[in-house]
Design an enzyme around this catalytic site. Sequence first.
Site, PDB file in Angstrom:
ATOM      1  N   LYS A 194      -2.202  -8.209  -8.196  1.00 33.37           N
ATOM      2  CA  LYS A 194      -3.059  -8.073  -7.011  1.00 33.37           C
ATOM      3  C   LYS A 194      -2.546  -6.892  -6.196  1.00 33.37           C
ATOM      4  CE  LYS A 194      -3.971  -9.208  -2.434  1.00 33.37           C
ATOM      5  NZ  LYS A 194      -3.982  -7.758  -2.200  1.00 33.37           N
ATOM      6  N   GLU A 239      10.917  -8.008  -3.179  1.00 33.51           N
ATOM      7  CA  GLU A 239      11.374  -6.702  -2.667  1.00 33.51           C
ATOM      8  C   GLU A 239      10.759  -6.585  -1.284  1.00 33.51           C
ATOM      9  OE1 GLU A 239      13.440  -4.685  -4.013  1.00 33.51           O
ATOM     10  OE2 GLU A 239      13.519  -5.308  -6.109  1.00 33.51           O
ATOM     11  N   GLU A 246      11.404  -2.990  11.809  1.00 36.15           N
ATOM     12  CA  GLU A 246      11.116  -1.903  10.876  1.00 36.15           C
ATOM     13  C   GLU A 246      10.098  -0.961  11.537  1.00 36.15           C
ATOM     14  OE1 GLU A 246       9.325  -3.428   7.271  1.00 36.15           O
ATOM     15  OE2 GLU A 246      10.446  -2.018   6.040  1.00 36.15           O
ATOM     16  N   ALA A 278      -2.621  -3.915  -3.159  1.00 36.55           N
ATOM     17  CA  ALA A 278      -2.960  -3.954  -1.730  1.00 36.55           C
ATOM     18  C   ALA A 278      -4.410  -3.523  -1.532  1.00 36.55           C
ATOM     19  CB  ALA A 278      -2.028  -3.035  -0.957  1.00 36.55           C
ATOM     20  N   CYS A 303      10.105   1.345   2.510  1.00 39.62           N
ATOM     21  CA  CYS A 303      11.090   0.303   2.826  1.00 39.62           C
ATOM     22  C   CYS A 303      12.498   0.884   2.886  1.00 39.62           C
ATOM     23  CB  CYS A 303      11.019  -0.788   1.778  1.00 39.62           C
ATOM     24  SG  CYS A 303      11.195  -0.119   0.123  1.00 39.62           S
ATOM     25  N   TRP A 324       0.805  -1.224   0.000  1.00 40.08           N
ATOM     26  CA  TRP A 324       0.000   0.000   0.000  1.00 40.08           C
ATOM     27  C   TRP A 324       0.837   1.272   0.000  1.00 40.08           C
ATOM     28  CZ3 TRP A 324       1.608   2.626   4.199  1.00 40.08           C
ATOM     29  CH2 TRP A 324       2.072   1.880   5.300  1.00 40.08           C
ATOM     30  N   ASN A 325       2.160   1.155   0.259  1.00 43.66           N
ATOM     31  CA  ASN A 325       2.898   2.412   0.448  1.00 43.66           C
ATOM     32  C   ASN A 325       3.317   3.104  -0.854  1.00 43.66           C
ATOM     33  OD1 ASN A 325       4.846   0.509  -0.043  1.00 43.66           O
ATOM     34  ND2 ASN A 325       6.263   1.260   1.491  1.00 43.66           N
TER      35      ASN A 325
HETATM   36  P1  NAP Z   1       2.336  -6.864   3.324  1.00 41.74           P
HETATM   37  O1  NAP Z   1       1.449  -6.984   4.482  1.00 41.74           O
HETATM   38  O2  NAP Z   1       3.386  -7.894   3.121  1.00 41.74           O
HETATM   39  O3  NAP Z   1       1.374  -6.773   2.046  1.00 41.74           O
HETATM   40  C1  NAP Z   1       1.880  -6.624   0.750  1.00 41.74           C
HETATM   41  C2  NAP Z   1       0.929  -7.271  -0.255  1.00 41.74           C
HETATM   42  O4  NAP Z   1       0.882  -8.667   0.021  1.00 41.74           O
HETATM   43  C3  NAP Z   1      -0.503  -6.756  -0.164  1.00 41.74           C
HETATM   44  O5  NAP Z   1      -1.056  -6.740  -1.472  1.00 41.74           O
HETATM   45  C4  NAP Z   1      -1.175  -7.813   0.688  1.00 41.74           C
HETATM   46  O6  NAP Z   1      -2.558  -7.927   0.467  1.00 41.74           O
HETATM   47  C5  NAP Z   1      -0.473  -9.052   0.167  1.00 41.74           C
HETATM   48  N1  NAP Z   1      -0.556 -10.208   1.066  1.00 41.74           N
HETATM   49  C6  NAP Z   1      -0.699 -10.239   2.411  1.00 41.74           C
HETATM   50  N2  NAP Z   1      -0.783 -11.525   2.844  1.00 41.74           N
HETATM   51  C7  NAP Z   1      -0.688 -12.309   1.735  1.00 41.74           C
HETATM   52  C8  NAP Z   1      -0.726 -13.714   1.510  1.00 41.74           C
HETATM   53  N3  NAP Z   1      -0.858 -14.572   2.512  1.00 41.74           N
HETATM   54  N4  NAP Z   1      -0.607 -14.175   0.239  1.00 41.74           N
HETATM   55  C9  NAP Z   1      -0.472 -13.306  -0.790  1.00 41.74           C
HETATM   56  N5  NAP Z   1      -0.446 -11.969  -0.639  1.00 41.74           N
HETATM   57  C10 NAP Z   1      -0.540 -11.475   0.603  1.00 41.74           C
HETATM   58  O7  NAP Z   1       3.111  -5.475   3.291  1.00 41.74           O
HETATM   59  P2  NAP Z   1       2.522  -4.008   3.457  1.00 41.74           P
HETATM   60  O8  NAP Z   1       2.213  -3.795   4.881  1.00 41.74           O
HETATM   61  O9  NAP Z   1       1.472  -3.755   2.446  1.00 41.74           O
HETATM   62  O10 NAP Z   1       3.785  -3.140   3.001  1.00 41.74           O
HETATM   63  C11 NAP Z   1       4.796  -2.801   3.866  1.00 41.74           C
HETATM   64  C12 NAP Z   1       6.009  -3.700   3.696  1.00 41.74           C
HETATM   65  O11 NAP Z   1       6.440  -3.672   2.338  1.00 41.74           O
HETATM   66  C13 NAP Z   1       7.179  -3.224   4.519  1.00 41.74           C
HETATM   67  O12 NAP Z   1       7.827  -4.315   5.125  1.00 41.74           O
HETATM   68  C14 NAP Z   1       8.086  -2.567   3.478  1.00 41.74           C
HETATM   69  O13 NAP Z   1       9.440  -2.505   3.838  1.00 41.74           O
HETATM   70  C15 NAP Z   1       7.847  -3.433   2.292  1.00 41.74           C
HETATM   71  N6  NAP Z   1       8.207  -2.749   1.040  1.00 41.74           N
HETATM   72  C16 NAP Z   1       9.320  -3.131   0.367  1.00 41.74           C
HETATM   73  C17 NAP Z   1       9.701  -2.465  -0.786  1.00 41.74           C
HETATM   74  C18 NAP Z   1      10.934  -2.870  -1.529  1.00 41.74           C
HETATM   75  O14 NAP Z   1      11.081  -2.443  -2.672  1.00 41.74           O
HETATM   76  N7  NAP Z   1      11.823  -3.676  -0.970  1.00 41.74           N
HETATM   77  C19 NAP Z   1       8.931  -1.416  -1.277  1.00 41.74           C
HETATM   78  C20 NAP Z   1       7.778  -1.044  -0.572  1.00 41.74           C
HETATM   79  C21 NAP Z   1       7.432  -1.727   0.581  1.00 41.74           C
HETATM   80  P3  NAP Z   1      -3.630  -7.153   1.371  1.00 41.74           P
HETATM   81  O15 NAP Z   1      -3.393  -5.717   1.147  1.00 41.74           O
HETATM   82  O16 NAP Z   1      -4.917  -7.627   0.825  1.00 41.74           O
HETATM   83  O17 NAP Z   1      -3.377  -7.575   2.786  1.00 41.74           O
END
Ligand code: NAP
Length: 485
Positions: A180, A255, A386, A182, A289, A156-157
């Site tokens: 898919k 990522e 984090e 967020a 991130c 979502w970020n």
């Molecule tokens: P998240 O909870 O891991 O969710 C990311 C995506 O995964 C969302 O679309 C979420 O869907 C989906 N998801 C959740 N559970 C799942 C499952 N069991 N199977 C398949 N998909 C699933 O992360 P977030 O809170 O949205 O984002 C924050 C994190 O992203 C932080 O840790 C940040 O560091 C990381 N990030 C990394 C980068 C990079 O480039 N390295 C860039 C941006 C963010 P729902 O929304 O429906 O729950």
Amino acid sequence: MSDNPEKFLKQANLIAGEWVAADSGETIDVNNPATGDIIGTIPNSGREETRRAIEAAQESFESFRKTSVLERAQLLRKMHELILENQETLAQLLSMEQGKPLAESRGEVGMSAAYVLWYAEEARRTYGDVVPSPWADRRILVTKEPLGVVAAITPWNFPSSMLARKIAPAIAAGCTVVAKPATQTPYSGIAWGMIAQMAGVPAGVVNVVTGSASQIGGELTKNPLVRKITFTGSTEVGKLLIKQSAATVKKVSMELGGNAPFIIFDDADIERAVAGAMAAKYRNSGQTCVCTNRFLAQSKIYNKFVERLAEESDKLVVGNGREEGTQQGPLIDEKAVESVESMIEDAVKNGGKIVAGGKRHELGGTFFQPTVIANAKPKMRFTREEIFGPIAPVYRFKTEEEAIELANNTEFGLASYFYTQDLGRVFRVMEGLKYGLIGVNEGIITTVEAPFGGLKESGLGKEGGHQGIEDYLDTKYVCIGGLGL
Ligand code: NAP
């Protein structure tokens, strides 16, 4: 040109070129984190809709893989043009669902356009090799081909640019996509389906499904037609997806999370370091991130740095991201605020000193004050976890070796930053840091031309740069014999 975000507020899945509801007809509400208002709904889809999207992507792949790179580059150029034409509308939509200041949303949408243009260019440079053969009558070719259906899951970020880095190289390579986005910020993701349609990308090449993460993710990882999973999100979910993908041995790009150190050496240009620190900490209210998680300041510069960082943090304008002049928007939800509060409580209990902010903002809702904590210690939670919020803890160190050791003492390895004016130190520290991204005297470094990606538990693979398209291609070795030479 209208700036009304409603233009891109599509409340449906895109499957095989058709805008459709969930099979059950169920929907999920989406709200604006700045006001709490419901903006609209999205389909609450599951396995069945996902399976159909995968099958549509597979069917389209059969013809899309045969298109020329020039055709695909032209489609991407058209998408680039459309994004820029609608930049303001897409930025308004992004701020409305995500909360970030408009200036940041405009920047993110601009970055999405830049990725699309970059891959329009890179599409034409996916060269193979002709390798000198050890046999006189055989020839060796190494070819690159699109690998097939790609599943893309995003957080979502950065709801726009994280999909740009996946959809653009996929189209460039000749792959098809099931995305898919967020659940909290789906509309910037669904907008990719609209942009693709408007650009004339064939039906089924870009599909978008919203709803149950575990069901959609379960099908995307289990289905053998999907040949690659590209995920941006938390390390926890990334590990789960790698595990689930093992049964069908898919390519995976991850990522994941970070724990970025930002080191300020005694010889740093302090004003430059403070400016970089503000950008590297408070972008998107600290919810990126690559945001600094730990400031490490050397003994002699420590007090001055803390003082200047606190002064600048106090000046930040907190407010609704859609109001011009806002520098920090709300946090994404109440859970995020509670997490930030509990980290501050833990720090104070362990001797941390709040020198700026520290509390919920007077605007209420999920607004939070930019916060600086001096006397940060290794036992505090943000040393390992984090933060994902506007807290800037500042640790103290004495020597260069100690700084490198502290910086590397984490399972993460995404972004890192350091400030010094000593050229020898630039190389020693750069080579000592186990991080995929390093900013030297710079606090914001992401650009489409460079490979973005983490080391250790921050991820696998690269996005951007000429490296970013490789993961969408199968490399084949072809030996042609019996040439009678
Ligand atoms: P998240 O909870 O891991 O969710 C990311 C995506 O995964 C969302 O679309 C979420 O869907 C989906 N998801 C959740 N559970 C799942 C499952 N069991 N199977 C398949 N998909 C699933 O992360 P977030 O809170 O949205 O984002 C924050 C994190 O992203 C932080 O840790 C940040 O560091 C990381 N990030 C990394 C980068 C990079 O480039 N390295 C860039 C941006 C963010 P729902 O929304 O429906 O729950």
